[in-house]
Design a protein around this motif. Structure first.
Motif, PDB file in Angstrom:
ATOM      1  N   VAL A  70     -11.956   5.407   9.603  1.00  0.00           N
ATOM      2  CA  VAL A  70     -10.499   5.507   9.742  1.00  0.00           C
ATOM      3  C   VAL A  70      -9.825   4.659   8.665  1.00  0.00           C
ATOM      4  CG1 VAL A  70      -8.538   4.999  11.249  1.00  0.00           C
ATOM      5  CG2 VAL A  70     -10.593   6.069  12.192  1.00  0.00           C
ATOM      6  N   LEU A  71     -10.343   3.465   8.428  1.00  0.00           N
ATOM      7  CA  LEU A  71      -9.823   2.611   7.357  1.00  0.00           C
ATOM      8  C   LEU A  71      -9.976   3.306   6.007  1.00  0.00           C
ATOM      9  CD1 LEU A  71      -8.713  -0.090   6.263  1.00  0.00           C
ATOM     10  CD2 LEU A  71     -11.096  -0.904   6.236  1.00  0.00           C
ATOM     11  N   ALA A  72     -11.125   3.913   5.771  1.00  0.00           N
ATOM     12  CA  ALA A  72     -11.352   4.610   4.501  1.00  0.00           C
ATOM     13  C   ALA A  72     -10.359   5.759   4.321  1.00  0.00           C
ATOM     14  CB  ALA A  72     -12.792   5.127   4.425  1.00  0.00           C
ATOM     15  N   LEU A  73     -10.088   6.515   5.380  1.00  0.00           N
ATOM     16  CA  LEU A  73      -9.106   7.603   5.296  1.00  0.00           C
ATOM     17  C   LEU A  73      -7.723   7.053   4.964  1.00  0.00           C
ATOM     18  CD1 LEU A  73     -10.133   9.861   8.308  1.00  0.00           C
ATOM     19  CD2 LEU A  73     -10.433  10.351   5.869  1.00  0.00           C
ATOM     20  N   ARG A  74      -7.340   5.957   5.624  1.00  0.00           N
ATOM     21  CA  ARG A  74      -6.036   5.344   5.360  1.00  0.00           C
ATOM     22  C   ARG A  74      -5.929   4.899   3.912  1.00  0.00           C
ATOM     23  NH1 ARG A  74      -5.273  -0.327   7.574  1.00  0.00           N
ATOM     24  NH2 ARG A  74      -5.164  -0.942   5.410  1.00  0.00           N
ATOM     25  N   LEU A  75      -6.946   4.217   3.418  1.00  0.00           N
ATOM     26  CA  LEU A  75      -6.907   3.722   2.044  1.00  0.00           C
ATOM     27  C   LEU A  75      -6.967   4.856   1.028  1.00  0.00           C
ATOM     28  CD1 LEU A  75      -9.179   0.571   2.416  1.00  0.00           C
ATOM     29  CD2 LEU A  75      -6.666   0.667   2.309  1.00  0.00           C
ATOM     30  N   MET A  76      -7.755   5.885   1.303  1.00  0.00           N
ATOM     31  CA  MET A  76      -7.839   7.031   0.405  1.00  0.00           C
ATOM     32  C   MET A  76      -6.487   7.716   0.261  1.00  0.00           C
ATOM     33  SD  MET A  76      -9.716  10.714   0.885  1.00  0.00           S
ATOM     34  CE  MET A  76      -8.626  11.066   2.239  1.00  0.00           C
ATOM     35  N   MET A  77      -5.853   8.001   1.396  1.00  0.00           N
ATOM     36  CA  MET A  77      -4.549   8.672   1.346  1.00  0.00           C
ATOM     37  C   MET A  77      -3.494   7.745   0.750  1.00  0.00           C
ATOM     38  SD  MET A  77      -5.228  11.681   2.216  1.00  0.00           S
ATOM     39  CE  MET A  77      -3.590  12.383   2.274  1.00  0.00           C
TER      40      MET A  77
ATOM     41  N   TYR B 100      -3.988   5.385  -1.558  1.00  0.00           N
ATOM     42  CA  TYR B 100      -4.169   5.375  -3.014  1.00  0.00           C
ATOM     43  C   TYR B 100      -3.672   6.679  -3.635  1.00  0.00           C
ATOM     44  CZ  TYR B 100      -6.167   5.450  -7.630  1.00  0.00           C
ATOM     45  OH  TYR B 100      -6.317   5.552  -8.983  1.00  0.00           O
ATOM     46  N   ALA B 101      -4.055   7.812  -3.038  1.00  0.00           N
ATOM     47  CA  ALA B 101      -3.667   9.112  -3.589  1.00  0.00           C
ATOM     48  C   ALA B 101      -2.148   9.248  -3.664  1.00  0.00           C
ATOM     49  CB  ALA B 101      -4.269  10.245  -2.752  1.00  0.00           C
ATOM     50  N   PHE B 102      -1.461   8.848  -2.609  1.00  0.00           N
ATOM     51  CA  PHE B 102      -0.007   8.995  -2.596  1.00  0.00           C
ATOM     52  C   PHE B 102       0.675   7.957  -3.484  1.00  0.00           C
ATOM     53  CE2 PHE B 102       0.089  12.547  -0.078  1.00  0.00           C
ATOM     54  CZ  PHE B 102       1.353  12.859   0.384  1.00  0.00           C
ATOM     55  N   ALA B 103       0.207   6.718  -3.459  1.00  0.00           N
ATOM     56  CA  ALA B 103       0.807   5.695  -4.322  1.00  0.00           C
ATOM     57  C   ALA B 103       0.637   6.076  -5.788  1.00  0.00           C
ATOM     58  CB  ALA B 103       0.187   4.330  -4.043  1.00  0.00           C
ATOM     59  N   TYR B 104      -0.541   6.531  -6.157  1.00  0.00           N
ATOM     60  CA  TYR B 104      -0.796   6.938  -7.543  1.00  0.00           C
ATOM     61  C   TYR B 104       0.071   8.125  -7.936  1.00  0.00           C
ATOM     62  CZ  TYR B 104      -3.212   8.484 -11.730  1.00  0.00           C
ATOM     63  OH  TYR B 104      -3.489   8.876 -13.012  1.00  0.00           O
ATOM     64  N   SER B 105       0.136   9.119  -7.059  1.00  0.00           N
ATOM     65  CA  SER B 105       0.938  10.308  -7.346  1.00  0.00           C
ATOM     66  C   SER B 105       2.413   9.950  -7.510  1.00  0.00           C
ATOM     67  CB  SER B 105       0.758  11.342  -6.231  1.00  0.00           C
ATOM     68  OG  SER B 105       1.506  12.504  -6.499  1.00  0.00           O
ATOM     69  N   GLY B 106       2.931   9.128  -6.612  1.00  0.00           N
ATOM     70  CA  GLY B 106       4.330   8.712  -6.714  1.00  0.00           C
ATOM     71  C   GLY B 106       4.589   7.897  -7.964  1.00  0.00           C
ATOM     72  N   PHE B 107       3.685   6.953  -8.275  1.00  0.00           N
ATOM     73  CA  PHE B 107       3.854   6.106  -9.455  1.00  0.00           C
ATOM     74  C   PHE B 107       3.862   6.936 -10.734  1.00  0.00           C
ATOM     75  CE2 PHE B 107       2.055   3.535 -12.900  1.00  0.00           C
ATOM     76  CZ  PHE B 107       2.999   2.520 -12.943  1.00  0.00           C
ATOM     77  N   THR B 108       2.947   7.896 -10.843  1.00  0.00           N
ATOM     78  CA  THR B 108       2.906   8.710 -12.066  1.00  0.00           C
ATOM     79  C   THR B 108       4.135   9.607 -12.184  1.00  0.00           C
ATOM     80  OG1 THR B 108       1.519  10.386 -10.988  1.00  0.00           O
ATOM     81  CG2 THR B 108       0.392   8.659 -12.249  1.00  0.00           C
TER      82      THR B 108
ATOM     83  N   GLU C 102       6.425   9.389  -1.954  1.00  0.00           N
ATOM     84  CA  GLU C 102       4.981   9.282  -2.132  1.00  0.00           C
ATOM     85  C   GLU C 102       4.560   7.836  -2.391  1.00  0.00           C
ATOM     86  OE1 GLU C 102       3.785  13.682  -3.892  1.00  0.00           O
ATOM     87  OE2 GLU C 102       4.094  12.027  -5.304  1.00  0.00           O
ATOM     88  N   LEU C 103       5.300   7.142  -3.244  1.00  0.00           N
ATOM     89  CA  LEU C 103       4.961   5.754  -3.556  1.00  0.00           C
ATOM     90  C   LEU C 103       5.034   4.873  -2.309  1.00  0.00           C
ATOM     91  CD1 LEU C 103       4.228   3.576  -5.669  1.00  0.00           C
ATOM     92  CD2 LEU C 103       6.698   3.223  -5.960  1.00  0.00           C
ATOM     93  N   PHE C 104       6.124   4.968  -1.541  1.00  0.00           N
ATOM     94  CA  PHE C 104       6.281   4.118  -0.360  1.00  0.00           C
ATOM     95  C   PHE C 104       5.299   4.485   0.754  1.00  0.00           C
ATOM     96  CE2 PHE C 104      10.761   3.233  -1.945  1.00  0.00           C
ATOM     97  CZ  PHE C 104      10.406   1.989  -2.447  1.00  0.00           C
ATOM     98  N   ILE C 105       5.030   5.770   0.924  1.00  0.00           N
ATOM     99  CA  ILE C 105       4.015   6.185   1.897  1.00  0.00           C
ATOM    100  C   ILE C 105       2.672   5.585   1.496  1.00  0.00           C
ATOM    101  CG2 ILE C 105       2.651   8.176   2.687  1.00  0.00           C
ATOM    102  CD1 ILE C 105       5.351   9.788   2.545  1.00  0.00           C
ATOM    103  N   GLY C 106       2.337   5.711   0.218  1.00  0.00           N
ATOM    104  CA  GLY C 106       1.070   5.174  -0.266  1.00  0.00           C
ATOM    105  C   GLY C 106       0.965   3.676  -0.105  1.00  0.00           C
ATOM    106  N   LEU C 107       2.011   2.952  -0.458  1.00  0.00           N
ATOM    107  CA  LEU C 107       1.986   1.489  -0.330  1.00  0.00           C
ATOM    108  C   LEU C 107       1.881   1.071   1.137  1.00  0.00           C
ATOM    109  CD1 LEU C 107       4.609   0.434  -3.021  1.00  0.00           C
ATOM    110  CD2 LEU C 107       2.107   0.268  -3.157  1.00  0.00           C
ATOM    111  N   GLY C 108       2.618   1.756   2.011  1.00  0.00           N
ATOM    112  CA  GLY C 108       2.533   1.448   3.445  1.00  0.00           C
ATOM    113  C   GLY C 108       1.117   1.624   3.975  1.00  0.00           C
TER     114      GLY C 108
END
Length: 186
Positions: A32-39, A41-49, A97-103
């Motif tokens: 569950v932790l891995a799923l949270r961190l994966m999503m 990272y994916a969303f934070a990276y997508s939002g940042f780019t 996306e960035l804020f979802i990812g950071l959260g």
């Protein structure tokens, strides 16, 4: 039940008179932790780019749904042809996306972040509508991952939500004082 217990943990839910349940291994918390961190990272990276690059939602909104038999093609066409909505999407998508990812990455307000992540993935699911492989595609799967992250209170697993929920407010925890916060924390 201890999170370090090498045995099994029991899950049970009752909805509309139907009860489902099962046992999960205590190592499930790591997944569950891995799923949270994966999503996260994916969303934070997508939002940042998108924020640091060139992002424009208008073309996607105007063109994607009209080409694939989408049942919401009219709604996407309206969104793409409405200037104020395009401007809103140009800000809401990358920053959302960035804020979802950071959260998700720090484990704060995880249920709120996961809800909006699932909502975004639902919109992407309809925007990228393709029945070539049936109803299930990557967008749908990611939506379910967000919902699982919320359901399993992934913010309490090495996340800030466990501390936010237990913050003392006049002799009560924050969640005891404001029970509605259970819907956005965890």
């Amino acid at each position: 039940m201890s999170t370090l217990d090498s045995g099994m943990n029991q899950l049970e839910s009752r909805v509309g008179g139907l009860t489902v349940g099962g046992k999960v291994h205590s190592l499930s918390a790591w997944f569950v932790l891995a799923l949270r961190l994966m999503m996260g990272y994916a969303f934070a990276y997508s939002g940042f780019t998108k924020i640091t690059g060139e992002f424009a939602a208008g073309g996607y909104l105007s063109n994607v749904a009209a080409t694939n038999g989408n049942p919401l093609a009219g709604m996407f066409a309206w969104m793409g042809s409405t200037p104020w909505f395009v401007e809103f999407a140009n800000v809401a998508v990358p920053w959302g996306e960035l804020f979802i990812g950071l959260g998700l990455l720090v484990g704060a307000f995880v249920r709120l972040a996961a809800f909006f992540g699932a909502l975004m993935m639902l919109m992407f699911y309809f925007g990228n509508w393709d029945m070539g492989h049936g109803f299930i595609n990557g967008d749908f799967a990611y939506m379910l991952v967000f919902l699982a992250v919320a359901a399993f209170a992934a913010g309490r697993i090495l996340g800030l939500d466990q501390y936010i929920e237990n913050y003392d407010v006049g002799g009560e925890t924050l969640v005891e004082r404001y029970p509605a916060l259970e819907y956005i924390l965890g």
